[in-house]
Write an enzyme that holds these catalytic residues in place. Sequence first.
Site, PDB file in Angstrom:
ATOM      1  N   ARG A 211       0.835  -1.208   0.000  1.00 30.73           N
ATOM      2  CA  ARG A 211       0.000   0.000   0.000  1.00 30.73           C
ATOM      3  C   ARG A 211       0.868   1.255   0.000  1.00 30.73           C
ATOM      4  O   ARG A 211       0.420   2.317  -0.417  1.00 30.73           O
ATOM      5  CB  ARG A 211      -0.894   0.024   1.247  1.00 30.73           C
ATOM      6  CG  ARG A 211      -1.958  -1.041   1.295  1.00 30.73           C
ATOM      7  CD  ARG A 211      -2.617  -1.086   2.669  1.00 30.73           C
ATOM      8  NE  ARG A 211      -3.178   0.167   3.116  1.00 30.73           N
ATOM      9  CZ  ARG A 211      -4.376   0.626   2.781  1.00 30.73           C
ATOM     10  NH1 ARG A 211      -5.158  -0.088   2.001  1.00 30.73           N
ATOM     11  NH2 ARG A 211      -4.816   1.785   3.231  1.00 30.73           N
TER      12      ARG A 211
ATOM     13  N   ARG B 205       9.910   6.177  -2.564  1.00 31.69           N
ATOM     14  CA  ARG B 205      10.243   7.117  -3.639  1.00 31.69           C
ATOM     15  C   ARG B 205      11.692   7.591  -3.529  1.00 31.69           C
ATOM     16  O   ARG B 205      12.202   7.802  -2.429  1.00 31.69           O
ATOM     17  CB  ARG B 205       9.317   8.333  -3.580  1.00 31.69           C
ATOM     18  CG  ARG B 205       7.845   7.966  -3.722  1.00 31.69           C
ATOM     19  CD  ARG B 205       7.056   9.123  -4.330  1.00 31.69           C
ATOM     20  NE  ARG B 205       5.635   8.823  -4.286  1.00 31.69           N
ATOM     21  CZ  ARG B 205       4.832   9.208  -3.310  1.00 31.69           C
ATOM     22  NH1 ARG B 205       5.306   9.943  -2.314  1.00 31.69           N
ATOM     23  NH2 ARG B 205       3.560   8.890  -3.343  1.00 31.69           N
TER      24      ARG B 205
ATOM     25  N   ARG C 264      -8.398  -6.579  13.462  1.00 30.32           N
ATOM     26  CA  ARG C 264      -7.837  -5.653  14.431  1.00 30.32           C
ATOM     27  C   ARG C 264      -8.824  -4.516  14.567  1.00 30.32           C
ATOM     28  O   ARG C 264      -9.476  -4.103  13.595  1.00 30.32           O
ATOM     29  CB  ARG C 264      -6.495  -5.085  13.944  1.00 30.32           C
ATOM     30  CG  ARG C 264      -5.392  -6.078  13.952  1.00 30.32           C
ATOM     31  CD  ARG C 264      -5.045  -6.571  15.324  1.00 30.32           C
ATOM     32  NE  ARG C 264      -4.153  -5.670  16.036  1.00 30.32           N
ATOM     33  CZ  ARG C 264      -3.703  -5.906  17.256  1.00 30.32           C
ATOM     34  NH1 ARG C 264      -4.097  -6.983  17.924  1.00 30.32           N
ATOM     35  NH2 ARG C 264      -2.877  -5.061  17.837  1.00 30.32           N
TER      36      ARG C 264
ATOM     37  N   ARG D 294      -0.224   6.078  16.109  1.00 35.99           N
ATOM     38  CA  ARG D 294      -0.138   7.413  15.498  1.00 35.99           C
ATOM     39  C   ARG D 294      -0.998   8.398  16.258  1.00 35.99           C
ATOM     40  O   ARG D 294      -1.853   8.005  17.059  1.00 35.99           O
ATOM     41  CB  ARG D 294      -0.534   7.365  14.018  1.00 35.99           C
ATOM     42  CG  ARG D 294      -1.869   6.725  13.733  1.00 35.99           C
ATOM     43  CD  ARG D 294      -2.080   6.516  12.213  1.00 35.99           C
ATOM     44  NE  ARG D 294      -3.231   5.663  11.986  1.00 35.99           N
ATOM     45  CZ  ARG D 294      -3.619   5.233  10.794  1.00 35.99           C
ATOM     46  NH1 ARG D 294      -2.966   5.559   9.713  1.00 35.99           N
ATOM     47  NH2 ARG D 294      -4.683   4.462  10.687  1.00 35.99           N
TER      48      ARG D 294
ATOM     49  N   GLU E  55      -3.953   6.943  18.606  1.00 34.55           N
ATOM     50  CA  GLU E  55      -4.618   5.750  18.082  1.00 34.55           C
ATOM     51  C   GLU E  55      -3.912   4.491  18.593  1.00 34.55           C
ATOM     52  O   GLU E  55      -2.699   4.354  18.450  1.00 34.55           O
ATOM     53  CB  GLU E  55      -4.599   5.782  16.542  1.00 34.55           C
ATOM     54  CG  GLU E  55      -5.277   4.579  15.920  1.00 34.55           C
ATOM     55  CD  GLU E  55      -5.355   4.668  14.390  1.00 34.55           C
ATOM     56  OE1 GLU E  55      -5.531   5.774  13.845  1.00 34.55           O
ATOM     57  OE2 GLU E  55      -5.211   3.606  13.756  1.00 34.55           O
TER      58      GLU E  55
ATOM     59  N   TYR F 182      -9.284  -5.693   2.963  1.00 33.68           N
ATOM     60  CA  TYR F 182      -8.742  -4.393   3.383  1.00 33.68           C
ATOM     61  C   TYR F 182      -8.940  -3.415   2.229  1.00 33.68           C
ATOM     62  O   TYR F 182      -8.084  -3.282   1.368  1.00 33.68           O
ATOM     63  CB  TYR F 182      -7.252  -4.603   3.686  1.00 33.68           C
ATOM     64  CG  TYR F 182      -6.480  -3.468   4.325  1.00 33.68           C
ATOM     65  CD1 TYR F 182      -7.015  -2.211   4.542  1.00 33.68           C
ATOM     66  CD2 TYR F 182      -5.171  -3.674   4.719  1.00 33.68           C
ATOM     67  CE1 TYR F 182      -6.276  -1.207   5.133  1.00 33.68           C
ATOM     68  CE2 TYR F 182      -4.409  -2.680   5.312  1.00 33.68           C
ATOM     69  CZ  TYR F 182      -4.979  -1.446   5.507  1.00 33.68           C
ATOM     70  OH  TYR F 182      -4.216  -0.453   6.094  1.00 33.68           O
TER      71      TYR F 182
ATOM     72  N   ASP G  30     -10.079   0.427   0.618  1.00 32.55           N
ATOM     73  CA  ASP G  30     -10.199   1.866   0.857  1.00 32.55           C
ATOM     74  C   ASP G  30     -11.557   2.355   0.329  1.00 32.55           C
ATOM     75  O   ASP G  30     -12.225   1.646  -0.423  1.00 32.55           O
ATOM     76  CB  ASP G  30      -9.078   2.609   0.118  1.00 32.55           C
ATOM     77  CG  ASP G  30      -7.713   2.318   0.718  1.00 32.55           C
ATOM     78  OD1 ASP G  30      -7.651   2.000   1.911  1.00 32.55           O
ATOM     79  OD2 ASP G  30      -6.713   2.412  -0.025  1.00 32.55           O
TER      80      ASP G  30
HETATM   81  N1  UDP Z   1       3.100   0.954   8.195  1.00 29.36           N
HETATM   82  C1  UDP Z   1       4.235   0.954   8.984  1.00 29.36           C
HETATM   83  N2  UDP Z   1       4.765   2.165   9.349  1.00 29.36           N
HETATM   84  C2  UDP Z   1       4.228   3.343   8.986  1.00 29.36           C
HETATM   85  C3  UDP Z   1       3.065   3.334   8.196  1.00 29.36           C
HETATM   86  C4  UDP Z   1       2.525   2.119   7.818  1.00 29.36           C
HETATM   87  O1  UDP Z   1       4.756  -0.099   9.349  1.00 29.36           O
HETATM   88  O2  UDP Z   1       4.751   4.405   9.374  1.00 29.36           O
HETATM   89  C5  UDP Z   1       2.543  -0.365   7.777  1.00 29.36           C
HETATM   90  C6  UDP Z   1       1.530  -0.895   8.792  1.00 29.36           C
HETATM   91  O3  UDP Z   1       1.646  -2.298   8.834  1.00 29.36           O
HETATM   92  C7  UDP Z   1       0.216  -0.483   8.176  1.00 29.36           C
HETATM   93  C8  UDP Z   1       0.505  -0.650   6.686  1.00 29.36           C
HETATM   94  O4  UDP Z   1       1.868  -0.252   6.544  1.00 29.36           O
HETATM   95  O5  UDP Z   1      -0.842  -1.300   8.620  1.00 29.36           O
HETATM   96  C9  UDP Z   1      -0.387   0.135   5.762  1.00 29.36           C
HETATM   97  O6  UDP Z   1      -0.298   1.504   6.111  1.00 29.36           O
HETATM   98  P1  UDP Z   1      -1.485   2.520   5.815  1.00 29.36           P
HETATM   99  O7  UDP Z   1      -0.999   3.878   6.188  1.00 29.36           O
HETATM  100  O8  UDP Z   1      -1.982   2.306   4.450  1.00 29.36           O
HETATM  101  O9  UDP Z   1      -2.583   2.040   6.881  1.00 29.36           O
HETATM  102  P2  UDP Z   1      -4.027   2.673   7.254  1.00 29.36           P
HETATM  103  O10 UDP Z   1      -3.929   4.173   7.107  1.00 29.36           O
HETATM  104  O11 UDP Z   1      -5.022   2.010   6.357  1.00 29.36           O
HETATM  105  O12 UDP Z   1      -4.177   2.253   8.692  1.00 29.36           O
END
Ligand code: UDP
Length: 372
Positions: A173, A177, A251, A281, A302, A350, A352
């Site tokens: 996901r 870059r 989860r 976060r 969170e 999963y 969006d």
């Molecule tokens: N992830 C991570 N570190 C980060 C951001 C994301 O390890 O700083 C991993 C984590 O396993 C997460 C996945 O990447 O569940 C997908 O991230 P995304 O931001 O797409 O998750 P969402 O916003 O859907 O919770």
Amino acid sequence: MKKILIVGAGFSGAVIANTLAKTGEYFIDVIDERNHIGGNCHTERDPKTDVMVHQYGPHIFHTSNEKVWNYVNSFGTFRPFVNRVKSIYMGQVYSMPINLHTINQFFGKTFGPEEAKNWIKSKGDSSIDDPKTFEDQAKKFVGEELYKAFFYGYTKKQWGTEPRNLPASILKRLPVRFNYDDNYYNDIYQGIPEDGYSAIIQKMLDHPNIKIQLEKRFLGGSDQSSGYDHIFYTGPIDAYFSFRHGRLGYRTVYFKEHRTEGDFQGNPVINYADEKVPYTRVHEHKHFTPWESHSKTIYFEEYSKETDEDDIPYYPKRLDEDMKILKEYELEVSRLSNVTFLGRLATYRYLDMHHIIEEALDCAEKFINKQS
Ligand code: UDP
């Protein structure tokens, strides 16, 4: 006129209701067990700060599908919004997703794009051919150090398991870059609705042939489903079958609310990569509407945990044992002719918002064509 029951007033249910209602050929009942529409996209202004709060965690709309973008924009104004996430690791603030700034800061370098690409390639585990797990995907494409810093701890907190047990698709996901583009998404269209998501969904459901009943749980059985020509079910697939083959793993997340004056963190989302920080976060919701101005602020830590019976399921875990159970339910679904299962919970994927809308539009159109 045909009678339709839609279970769930999130994006899936609302798109189906809207598309069917517009034909003028259906009476539609939409039920939802919560006391509001919008599902997990529900937004509401906080009365004390007047900040638009995404009650179930932040949602940023992004898609490269023009049809989906035009569709959602027909229900309200989306303001341009680019998600620029920061990640704190060992007392330093980095840019997320991993980009040239992250790489240079982390390794103390001043690489250009090509040098960084070669450097990261040299760090990656080239013995991994076709990564199937989250861990292998990370080790192959960013290498051990960046994996351990930014993904290992965060992912363990988020998913409650070792990343080697998770599929590579979760990490896919996120882009990596080799320039300074720190936009979290790659999609062409990105934005946030000016009046929140619930206003968009309300507009979708605003039709004389649509009747919404809140705080009404779908219990299945003939008393609730009889009299309908078709049911669109967007709730959890295992709940529909009274968990007869077991519970699917999810989860869930929960939030600790804080308030203060002014600006707390100067950014909408800051991730906490260290395993010892208990939350994943922090989101400060007024930064999701940069076109508004607020003197006070509300922000949320969170936390992630296993889903108990009374918790709201958020993220389908899709571990091996879940996929076995899912197969049993899917077999049952294939035997039902007047019920359609769609959306994140009913298909246990999963997804969006843009995926949900695309699939619901497609599903409604196919259903209409089949009837005519
Ligand atoms: N992830 C991570 N570190 C980060 C951001 C994301 O390890 O700083 C991993 C984590 O396993 C997460 C996945 O990447 O569940 C997908 O991230 P995304 O931001 O797409 O998750 P969402 O916003 O859907 O919770």
